[in-house]
Enzyme design. Sequence first.
Site, PDB file in Angstrom:
ATOM      1  N   SER A 167      14.286  21.604 -16.613  1.00 42.07           N
ATOM      2  CA  SER A 167      13.056  22.345 -16.876  1.00 42.07           C
ATOM      3  C   SER A 167      13.437  23.678 -17.497  1.00 42.07           C
ATOM      4  CB  SER A 167      12.321  22.558 -15.554  1.00 42.07           C
ATOM      5  OG  SER A 167      11.524  23.713 -15.636  1.00 42.07           O
TER       6      SER A 167
ATOM      7  N   HIS B 153       0.828  -1.221   0.000  1.00 43.40           N
ATOM      8  CA  HIS B 153       0.000   0.000   0.000  1.00 43.40           C
ATOM      9  C   HIS B 153       0.858   1.265   0.000  1.00 43.40           C
ATOM     10  CE1 HIS B 153      -3.194  -2.827   1.207  1.00 43.40           C
ATOM     11  NE2 HIS B 153      -2.281  -3.292   2.042  1.00 43.40           N
TER      12      HIS B 153
ATOM     13  N   LYS C 227      15.551  21.691 -11.500  1.00 43.06           N
ATOM     14  CA  LYS C 227      14.914  20.407 -11.817  1.00 43.06           C
ATOM     15  C   LYS C 227      15.779  19.472 -12.654  1.00 43.06           C
ATOM     16  CE  LYS C 227      11.226  19.361 -11.128  1.00 43.06           C
ATOM     17  NZ  LYS C 227       9.854  19.582 -11.539  1.00 43.06           N
TER      18      LYS C 227
END
Length: 484
Positions: A291, A164, A297
Amino acid sequence: MSKNQFDQKSQAWSALFSEPMSDLVKRYTASVFFDKRLWQADIQGSLAHAEMLSAQNIISTQDLADIQRGMAQIADEITKGQFVWQLDLEDVHLNIEARLTQIVGDAGKRLHTGRSRNDQVATDVRLWLVSEIDLISALLNDLQKSLIEVAERNVEVILPGFTHLQVAQPVSFAHHLLAYVEMFARDAERMADVRRRTNRLPLGSAALAGTSYPLDRERVAKSLGMVDAQGQACVSQNSLDGVSDRDFAIEFTAAATLCMVHISRLSEELILWMSQNFGFVKIADRFTTGSSIMPQKKNPDVPELARGKTGRVVGHLMGLITLMKGQPLAYNKDNQEDKEPLFDTVDTLKDTLRIFSEMICGQVNAQTGQKEGGISVNAAAMEAATKKGYATATDLADYLVKKGLPFRDAHEVVAHAVKTAQSENLDLSELPLTTLQKFNPAIEKDVFECLSLVGSLNARNTLGGTAPDQVRLQIARHHARLGF
Ligand code: ARG
C-alpha cells in the site's frame, strides 16, 4: 489514404454510390483495428478456398500459384510489421485482398469468386477460435496439475470445511483443492464440446444463399482441419445459418464465464485465507502489492483482479447474447460487434489461467528443476481454526447413533454438549469423560477417537469423501486422467 486504394475498395460496390463516406462513418463502420488479429485465419481460409477453386477448374493453376505467392509475401509483411493496415479498407479481409491484388494483379481479384465476406468472416472467426480453444484447454490442464501437485503435499493437512462460512466439519486441504480440479475438469470438457460445434465450415454459403459455382466445400473443410473424430468433413448445412450463426461465440463465452466464475470463487477463498483473521495460506510476494500509505500491507491483487475480471467476462456474455437477439436472418453488420468481446474473453481467460497455475504451484527453477514460489500453507492455523468451531460435533452424534440412539436424539444430546463446551471455552475433545457421560451414559472412553480431527477425517471413507485414503485415490485418478 492513397487515391488508388480508395478506388480499390469503392470499386467493390461503388458504381452505385455518388459520394464517399465521411471520416466519421468510416471510423464507425471499420473493424480493421481489431479484426486484423484474424489475419492468419483469413489467409489460411483464402488459401484453402483458392486451392479448391483451382482443383474445380474455376480459376487456373497459374492464378492459384499467384495467390499463394502473394499471400506468402503478405504473411511475411504482417509478421515483420511492414504491412500497412488501412482504415479506408474497412476490415482485415479487404485489407488483405487489396494488397494481394496490388502484388499479383488479376489473380487477386479472382480469389473472391464464389464467396462473400459474410461466409469469409464466419470462417475466420471459427478457425481462430478453435486454435484459441486448444491453447485454453492446455492451460486448463496445467492449472489442474498445479492444484493436484499442491494437493499431494497436503493430504493430511486439516482445514475447517465451511457451510455458511461457519466451521462445519474438518476436511483435508487436498480434498478442498481437488474440488476445484473437478470444476476445471468440467470446464475443459465444456471447451472440448464447444470446439466440436465451432470447428464447422460456413465457407461456401457465400452472401446468404449459396453460390452458383461448383464448389467442393468438403475439400475446403478437410484442408482447414474442420473434421470430426472420424475424419469426416464438418460443413454447415444451411447457407443462411452458416453466415449468421454466432452460437459458437456465445457458447464459448458462456464456457469461459463459468471457468472465470470458478476462478473467482477460488480467488475469494485465497483472499479470505490470506487475511490476518484466517492466516491459512500465503502467496508469493510477486502476486501481491503493497500500500502507498500503510507500510504493513501486502494485498492479494492477483486474486482480487481475477475476481474483478470475472465481471467483465460475464459482461461479454451478456453483450453477445444481446447482440444476437433481434437479428433477422441472415448476415447483419451487427455481427461485426462479436469480435471485441470474444477477443477480450480469450485474452482475459488465458492470462488468468496462466497466472493462477503459477501462483498456486510456482515456477520451475531452471537450476534445481523444482517448482518454487507457489502458495505456502499454515497447517497449524488451519487446525486451530477447525478446533475452535466444534467441527467434530457431527462425529459425536454419529458415535451415539452407533450406540443405538436415533439420530435426532443424538443431535439434541450433542447440542447440549457443545453448549457446555462453549461456556467453558473448551473443545469437545477437551471435556472430561465424566462430563460427556452426563449428556448420555452410553458415551465411553473410545469417544475421544471420534472427537479428534484425524478420526473425523478418516471416518469419511466413502467414494468422494474427505478421508485421506479417498483423497489419495482421487489424486491417482487425476494423474491417470491427465497423463502425468
Ligand atoms: N467486417 C465484417 C464483420 O466483421 C465482415 C463482413 C462484412 N460483410 C458485409 N456484408 N458488410 O462482420
